[in-house]
Design an enzyme around this catalytic site. Structure first.
Site, PDB file in Angstrom:
ATOM      1  N   SER A  36      33.204  29.868  33.626  1.00 41.95           N
ATOM      2  CA  SER A  36      31.907  30.173  33.011  1.00 41.95           C
ATOM      3  C   SER A  36      31.336  28.989  32.251  1.00 41.95           C
ATOM      4  O   SER A  36      30.460  29.161  31.409  1.00 41.95           O
ATOM      5  CB  SER A  36      32.042  31.380  32.067  1.00 41.95           C
ATOM      6  OG  SER A  36      32.341  32.554  32.778  1.00 41.95           O
ATOM      7  N   THR A  39      34.853  23.794  31.037  1.00 39.74           N
ATOM      8  CA  THR A  39      35.008  22.341  31.118  1.00 39.74           C
ATOM      9  C   THR A  39      33.692  21.637  30.826  1.00 39.74           C
ATOM     10  O   THR A  39      33.669  20.562  30.203  1.00 39.74           O
ATOM     11  CB  THR A  39      35.536  21.952  32.508  1.00 39.74           C
ATOM     12  OG1 THR A  39      36.754  22.663  32.763  1.00 39.74           O
ATOM     13  CG2 THR A  39      35.801  20.463  32.601  1.00 39.74           C
ATOM     14  N   HIS A  92      40.258  30.861  26.272  1.00 36.58           N
ATOM     15  CA  HIS A  92      39.606  31.921  27.041  1.00 36.58           C
ATOM     16  C   HIS A  92      39.679  33.253  26.291  1.00 36.58           C
ATOM     17  O   HIS A  92      39.338  34.296  26.857  1.00 36.58           O
ATOM     18  CB  HIS A  92      40.249  32.056  28.420  1.00 36.58           C
ATOM     19  CG  HIS A  92      39.934  30.936  29.359  1.00 36.58           C
ATOM     20  ND1 HIS A  92      38.661  30.418  29.501  1.00 36.58           N
ATOM     21  CD2 HIS A  92      40.715  30.219  30.204  1.00 36.58           C
ATOM     22  CE1 HIS A  92      38.682  29.453  30.388  1.00 36.58           C
ATOM     23  NE2 HIS A  92      39.910  29.297  30.829  1.00 36.58           N
ATOM     24  N   ARG A 111      27.848  33.140  31.502  1.00 35.74           N
ATOM     25  CA  ARG A 111      27.375  32.894  32.868  1.00 35.74           C
ATOM     26  C   ARG A 111      27.163  34.232  33.558  1.00 35.74           C
ATOM     27  O   ARG A 111      27.845  35.219  33.236  1.00 35.74           O
ATOM     28  CB  ARG A 111      28.410  32.067  33.634  1.00 35.74           C
ATOM     29  CG  ARG A 111      27.943  31.577  35.002  1.00 35.74           C
ATOM     30  CD  ARG A 111      29.027  30.781  35.704  1.00 35.74           C
ATOM     31  NE  ARG A 111      28.519  30.154  36.924  1.00 35.74           N
ATOM     32  CZ  ARG A 111      29.269  29.502  37.808  1.00 35.74           C
ATOM     33  NH1 ARG A 111      30.576  29.367  37.589  1.00 35.74           N
ATOM     34  NH2 ARG A 111      28.722  28.961  38.891  1.00 35.74           N
ATOM     35  N   ASP A 115      28.181  35.160  39.544  1.00 30.34           N
ATOM     36  CA  ASP A 115      28.434  33.743  39.819  1.00 30.34           C
ATOM     37  C   ASP A 115      29.816  33.344  39.327  1.00 30.34           C
ATOM     38  O   ASP A 115      30.547  32.601  40.001  1.00 30.34           O
ATOM     39  CB  ASP A 115      27.375  32.878  39.150  1.00 30.34           C
ATOM     40  CG  ASP A 115      26.004  33.032  39.771  1.00 30.34           C
ATOM     41  OD1 ASP A 115      25.925  33.446  40.941  1.00 30.34           O
ATOM     42  OD2 ASP A 115      25.010  32.750  39.083  1.00 30.34           O
ATOM     43  N   ALA A 117      32.376  35.267  39.088  1.00 28.11           N
ATOM     44  CA  ALA A 117      33.377  35.869  39.960  1.00 28.11           C
ATOM     45  C   ALA A 117      33.543  35.073  41.252  1.00 28.11           C
ATOM     46  O   ALA A 117      34.670  34.868  41.728  1.00 28.11           O
ATOM     47  CB  ALA A 117      32.999  37.316  40.268  1.00 28.11           C
ATOM     48  N   VAL A 118      32.453  34.602  41.840  1.00 24.20           N
ATOM     49  CA  VAL A 118      32.545  33.816  43.064  1.00 24.20           C
ATOM     50  C   VAL A 118      33.320  32.520  42.804  1.00 24.20           C
ATOM     51  O   VAL A 118      34.181  32.112  43.603  1.00 24.20           O
ATOM     52  CB  VAL A 118      31.150  33.515  43.631  1.00 24.20           C
ATOM     53  CG1 VAL A 118      31.237  32.530  44.795  1.00 24.20           C
ATOM     54  CG2 VAL A 118      30.473  34.798  44.083  1.00 24.20           C
ATOM     55  N   SER A 119      33.043  31.868  41.690  1.00 21.50           N
ATOM     56  CA  SER A 119      33.782  30.655  41.349  1.00 21.50           C
ATOM     57  C   SER A 119      35.259  30.965  41.132  1.00 21.50           C
ATOM     58  O   SER A 119      36.137  30.178  41.516  1.00 21.50           O
ATOM     59  CB  SER A 119      33.191  30.014  40.092  1.00 21.50           C
ATOM     60  OG  SER A 119      31.923  29.452  40.354  1.00 21.50           O
TER      61      SER A 119
END
Length: 292
Positions: A36, A39, A92, A111, A115, A117-119
Site C-alpha cells: 500500500s 516502501t 504493518h 491505497r 489495487d 490486493a492485486v499487488s
C-alpha cells in the site's frame, strides 16, 4: 511508556516487539498495509530526512521493519539506537497496536483495497517461502507450491472472504479495519493519513506537505524526482525491502505502482459485491475518500 492496546501476531510478525521501544522526539512511524505504499513512504522519509538522493545505506537498513520476526528484536533495537539522524520506522501494524507517543509522528498510507490486493497477489509469487520460514523459525514448506487461480478469480474470492480482521490483516476486512482506525485519528496533531493516489498525481505537493508537518526542509525537484516509481525501480537493489534474501527478484518488487488495475479486473456484478462488502466494513466518509 504506553504499551500496545492490541497485539497482532502472525508467522512473520509480532507487534509485541514494540512494547518498551525507546522512542525519541521526532521519530516517524510508517504504518501501512502490505503493498500500500510502504516502501514509497520510507523513501519519501529518507529523502526528507537526509536531503539527498544519495542515501547512506540500503533503505531497509535505514528504516527497519520493527515487528518482523526475521531479525532478532535486539538487533533491530540496536540498529535504531545507533542512528544519529531522525529515525523513520516501518510497521504493518495498525495504530491501535503501536505505542502512541506525543513526541512521535505517525503516517498511514491508504491505497484502494482492490489495487492493494492485486499487488499482494503478484508479490506472493515473488517470495522465497523456504528462506522466509528459515528466518522466522517456521517449518519449511512441504512439497511443491500449490497452483494459484488466475488473478481475476483470486481477487473475487478475496473480496468475498469472511475472516477475523485482527488475525488476517491483509484481508479486505483487515485492510479496512486498519484504515478505519487511522481515519478516526486523522485529526490528531501527530497523525498523517496519506492517499496513495495523491502520491501518484502530486508527489511534490505531498512531500512538501509532509516536510512542513514534520518540520523538515522543503524538498527540491531532485528529491521529488528520486521518489518517483521509475527512479526507485532503477535502484531496486538498494530500495527493495530485502537484505536477507526473501525476494526472488528485487526488480519485480516494483512491479507497476499504478492505480485502477484492481477495479478493471472485476465485472459489474463483482464490483457491486465489492461495494456491498465495504459498506459494512468502514464508515461512508472514509470510503468516499478512499475510492475517489
Amino acid at each position: 511508556m504506553p504499551t500496545p492496546v492490541h497485539r497482532y501476531r502472525s508467522d512473520d510478525e509480532d507487534s509485541a516487539r514494540w512494547a518498551g521501544f525507546p522512542f525519541r522526539d521526532g521519530d516517524i512511524v510508517i504504518s501501512t498495509r502490505s503493498k500500500s505504499g510502504t516502501t514509497w513512504m520510507q523513501m519519501i522519509c529518507a529523502l526528507l530526512v537526509f536531503g539527498t538522493p544519495e542515501l547512506p545505506a540500503p533503505l531497509s537498513v535505514l528504516s527497519p521493519w520493527l515487528d518482523w520476526l526475521g531479525e532478532p528484536r535486539e538487533t533491530v533495537y540496536d540498529r535504531l539506537a545507533a542512528q544519529p539522524h531522525r529515525r523513520f520506522i516501518k510497521t504493518h501494524t495498525p495504530l491501535d497496536g503501536v505505542p502512541l507517543d506525543p513526541r512521535v509522528r505517525y503516517v498511514v498510507v491508504a491505497r484502494h483495497p482492490l489495487d492493494m490486493a492485486v499487488s499482494l497477489y503478484h508479490q506472493s509469487a515473488n517470495l522465497d517461502r523456504a528462506r522466509l520460514a528459515e528466518l522466522t523459525g517456521q517449518p519449511a514448506p512441504a512439497g511443491p507450491p500449490r497452483e494459484r487461480p488466475p488473478v481475476r478469480e483470486w481477487l473475487t474470492s478475496w473480496v468475498d472472504r469472511e475472516v477475523d480482521p485482527r488475525a488476517e490483516l491483509d484481508s479486505l476486512p483487515g485492510v479496512l479495519m486498519h484504515l478505519s482506525d487511522a481515519w478516526a485519528r486523522r485529526n490528531e496533531p501527530n497523525v498523517e493519513l496519506v492517499h496513495y493516489d495523491d502520491l501518484l498525481t502530486d508527489l511534490g505537493g505531498a512531500m512538501r506537505r509532509l516536510a512542513d508537518r514534520w518540520d523538515l526542509p522543503t524538498p527540491g525537484p531532485d528529491l521529488v524526482e528520486a521518489a518517483t516509481f521509475g527512479r526507485m525501480r532503477e535502484q531496486a537493489d538498494r530500495l527493495a525491502p530485502d537484505t536477507l534474501g526473501v525476494l526472488r527478484d528485487r526488480q519485480a518488487f516494483f512491479r507497476r505502482g499504478g492505480s485502477g488495475q484492481g477495479r478493471d479486473l472485476l465485472d459489474a456484478a463483482a464490483r457491486s459485491r465489492y461495494q456491498q462488502r465495504v459498506a459494512g466494513l468502514a464508515p461512508p466518509d472514509l470510503l468516499s475518500w478512499l475510492h475517489r
